[in-house]
Design an enzyme around this catalytic site. Structure first.
Site, mmCIF file in Angstrom:
data_model
loop_
_atom_site.group_PDB
_atom_site.id
_atom_site.type_symbol
_atom_site.label_atom_id
_atom_site.label_comp_id
_atom_site.label_asym_id
_atom_site.label_seq_id
_atom_site.Cartn_x
_atom_site.Cartn_y
_atom_site.Cartn_z
ATOM 1 N N ASP A 149 1.246 -11.340 6.607
ATOM 2 C CA ASP A 149 1.726 -10.571 5.474
ATOM 3 C C ASP A 149 2.985 -9.894 5.899
ATOM 4 O O ASP A 149 3.643 -9.378 5.251
ATOM 5 C CB ASP A 149 0.527 -9.343 5.206
ATOM 6 C CG ASP A 149 0.017 -8.513 6.427
ATOM 7 O OD1 ASP A 149 -0.556 -9.509 7.059
ATOM 8 O OD2 ASP A 149 0.392 -7.438 6.440
ATOM 9 N N GLY B 77 0.989 -1.329 -0.049
ATOM 10 C CA GLY B 77 -0.028 0.062 -0.085
ATOM 11 C C GLY B 77 0.711 1.149 0.013
ATOM 12 O O GLY B 77 0.319 2.418 -0.381
HETATM 13 P P1 AMP Z 1 1.609 -3.245 8.208
HETATM 14 O O1 AMP Z 1 0.883 -3.831 9.111
HETATM 15 O O2 AMP Z 1 2.364 -1.912 8.144
HETATM 16 O O3 AMP Z 1 2.548 -4.296 7.563
HETATM 17 O O4 AMP Z 1 0.663 -3.013 6.953
HETATM 18 C C1 AMP Z 1 -0.418 -3.648 6.657
HETATM 19 C C2 AMP Z 1 -1.061 -3.157 5.249
HETATM 20 O O5 AMP Z 1 -1.475 -1.929 5.343
HETATM 21 C C3 AMP Z 1 -0.055 -3.162 4.189
HETATM 22 O O6 AMP Z 1 -0.790 -3.827 3.028
HETATM 23 C C4 AMP Z 1 0.538 -2.010 3.978
HETATM 24 O O7 AMP Z 1 1.101 -1.585 2.657
HETATM 25 C C5 AMP Z 1 -0.765 -1.043 4.331
HETATM 26 N N1 AMP Z 1 -0.501 0.232 4.787
HETATM 27 C C6 AMP Z 1 0.201 0.637 5.848
HETATM 28 N N2 AMP Z 1 0.082 1.790 5.854
HETATM 29 C C7 AMP Z 1 -0.283 2.346 4.997
HETATM 30 C C8 AMP Z 1 -0.385 3.852 4.366
HETATM 31 N N3 AMP Z 1 0.107 4.605 5.191
HETATM 32 N N4 AMP Z 1 -0.728 3.768 3.079
HETATM 33 C C9 AMP Z 1 -1.224 2.787 2.381
HETATM 34 N N5 AMP Z 1 -1.105 1.347 2.896
HETATM 35 C C10 AMP Z 1 -0.769 1.370 4.137
HETATM 36 MG MG MG Z 2 3.548 -4.932 6.281
#
Ligand code: AMP
Ligand code: MG
Length: 479
Positions: A246, A91
């Site tokens: 993930d 994302g």
């Molecule tokens: P994480 O827990 O940080 O690994 O993120 C979980 C999911 O949310 C992943 O698909 C990330 O790419 C997405 N994600 C986290 N923060 C953001 C953001 N600020 N903008 C877009 N996608 C995000």
């Molecule tokens: Mg992640």
């Protein structure tokens, strides 16, 4: 070789386009370089000074591309806090391509098709943490993604308050996650799942190519690698905080640094992630969670492997691999080389004593690395002394079985028990300074992180224990 002269390829783009979406980075406003890691650059074959490369900033900011670079975001899903979360994907990470077995990725480089409600950005605070921690994990000898550069900017990013956007250029031999397989299992696209498995074998397990039962063998290696990495986390006191599938790399390395923490005082049930209300990802649960995640992977692979056989592999491989690695490291941390049956029990007793004594985990082992029978040096840093005193008595008896001279033992222990650990209170200090435009502490932390067991006389203050009020604190997930 100069960084900006690298030529990239993008083997991932040979897949069917459901695996990814092509997307260009959205550059930040008024970007500037905060820090670079020459050590990470070496992996790409770069030997020229990154700080003298006038194109580095534009490349990390996404306003210029390396030759051959075709940018894209990867599609995946995953189990988050025990529940299947549907399609997730990169994302806010944009892939640049591959060279020397390393996949380059910009984290915080803008919106992608998988951004959902997010803004595609990463704030300076969390980017400093990920940048330094990637390099620190490597310094500790733990498999991890790496970070080559950190840039800041003037772009405003909305979190609990307005913050500034940043980008980390990170590297990994693979960005495929357990969740990448889960995506294709969930959509029923089994031919694509098999293509992904072939790709992973090519990229991460090439020695298995064309072997009989190669997918099961790949699974066994993933189980083995993951177990070993988690054993290293436990031995060094690392709490990842968000062990969603993930965030589990398919080659078992540590990726996606969020609200992670190192233990200050040893506390087996420490929970670093503030949003983890039930403590699912607490420190002591990490091995069991890794096992559960590996079971999710076995389910995801079930269209191409026999699930029952995969389960047997998980049960046969995980625990022995974990225990072997963990016990080996703990023996080295305690300076025990004579291999006694009772050593495992001695290390468990130590953990219980550490918890009762209320003592800084890292500092304890550093002090133990100079232990000469005089207990007061260690007991003086314990809040409660009794159980530690008893343990030291047992330890002293055990040391009599060692044939090696004490000075030799001390030397070896000092080489495995780090002095410098990226503790939250230290990271926080560097973030407060960075928010004021002073990045010198980030630079100093990078230096000690890459050789954490060595003495760095002018940087002694970076090894200090946390003050009482900031010990084992919980961290916000916002990033
Ligand atoms: P994480 O827990 O940080 O690994 O993120 C979980 C999911 O949310 C992943 O698909 C990330 O790419 C997405 N994600 C986290 N923060 C953001 C953001 N600020 N903008 C877009 N996608 C995000
Ligand atoms: Mg992640």
């Amino acid at each position: 070789m100069k960084f900006s002269n690298l030529k990239l390829t993008s083997p991932y783009l040979e897949h069917d386009p459901v695996f990814y979406t092509r997307v260009d980075p959205t550059p930040l406003d008024k970007p500037f370089v905060i820090s670079t890691s020459q050590s990470a650059a070496k992996l790409l074959g770069v030997d020229e000074d990154l700080n003298l490369d006038e194109k580095l900033l534009d490349i990390v900011n996404g306003s210029q591309k390396l030759e051959g670079s075709e940018t894209f975001a990867m599609c995946y899903s995953g189990h988050q806090f025990g529940h299947f979360a549907g399609r997730l994907g990169d994302g806010r990470a944009i892939n640049l391509g591959k060279i020397n077995g390393q996949n380059l990725q910009l984290k915080g480089a803008g919106l992608t098709q998988y951004s959902r409600q997010g803004d595609g950005r990463a704030v300076l605070r969390s980017s400093i943490r990920e940048y330094l921690m990637s390099e620190a994990m490597h310094g500790l000898g733990i498999e991890t993604s790496r970070a080559l550069a950190l840039i800041g900017s003037d772009t405003d990013v909305a979190r609990e308050r307005w913050e500034k956007g940043a980008i980390v250029l990170r590297l990994s031999p693979t960005w495929v996650r357990f969740g990448t397989f889960e995506y294709f299992n969930s959509t029923g696209e089994h031919a694509k799942l098999q293509k992904l498995a072939d790709y992973v074998i090519e990229e991460s397990f090439p020695h298995l190519k064309n072997e009989e039962s190669m997918y099961l063998k790949m699974y066994a290696e993933i189980v083995n690698n993951t177990a070993k990495t988690i054993a290293k986390w436990q031995s060094v006191g690392f709490n990842h905080g968000v062990m969603n599938t993930d965030n589990m790399s398919i080659d078992g390395r540590t990726i996606d640094y969020g609200p992670f923490a190192f233990l200050d005082d040893y506390e087996k049930d420490y929970i670093c992630n503030h949003t983890d209300r039930d403590g699912m990802y607490r420190f002591s649960s990490q091995p069991a969670i890794a096992h559960w995640n590996l079971d999710r992977l076995a389910v995801a692979l079930s269209p191409i492997v026999n699930y029952e056989v995969a389960e047997d592999i998980l049960d046969d491989v995980f625990r022995p691999a974990y225990e072997r690695e963990y016990n080996k490291i703990m023996n080295a941390k305690m300076g025990l080389y004579a291999e006694e049956e009772s050593d495992k029990e001695l290390s468990y007793q130590l953990l219980r004593s550490l918890e009762r004594a209320t003592i800084d985990y890292t500092l304890f082992f550093r002090k133990l690395s100079r232990y000469d029978g005089n207990k007061s040096d260690i007991l003086d840093i314990c809040v409660s002394r009794d159980s530690m005193e008893k343990w030291l008595d047992k330890y002293s008896v055990r040391l009599e079985k060692e044939t090696q001279e004490a000075s030799k033992r001390h030397e070896k222990m000092l080489a495995v028990n780090p002095k410098y650990i990226l503790k939250n209170h230290i990271l926080q200090e560097s973030i407060v300074l960075a928010d004021k435009g002073d990045y010198s502490m980030v630079q100093d932390l990078l230096k000690v992180s890459l050789s954490p067991c060595e003495e760095h006389p002018n940087l002694d203050h970076l090894s200090k224990s946390a003050p009482m009020e900031s010990k084992n604190i919980k961290l916000s997930c916002s990033s």
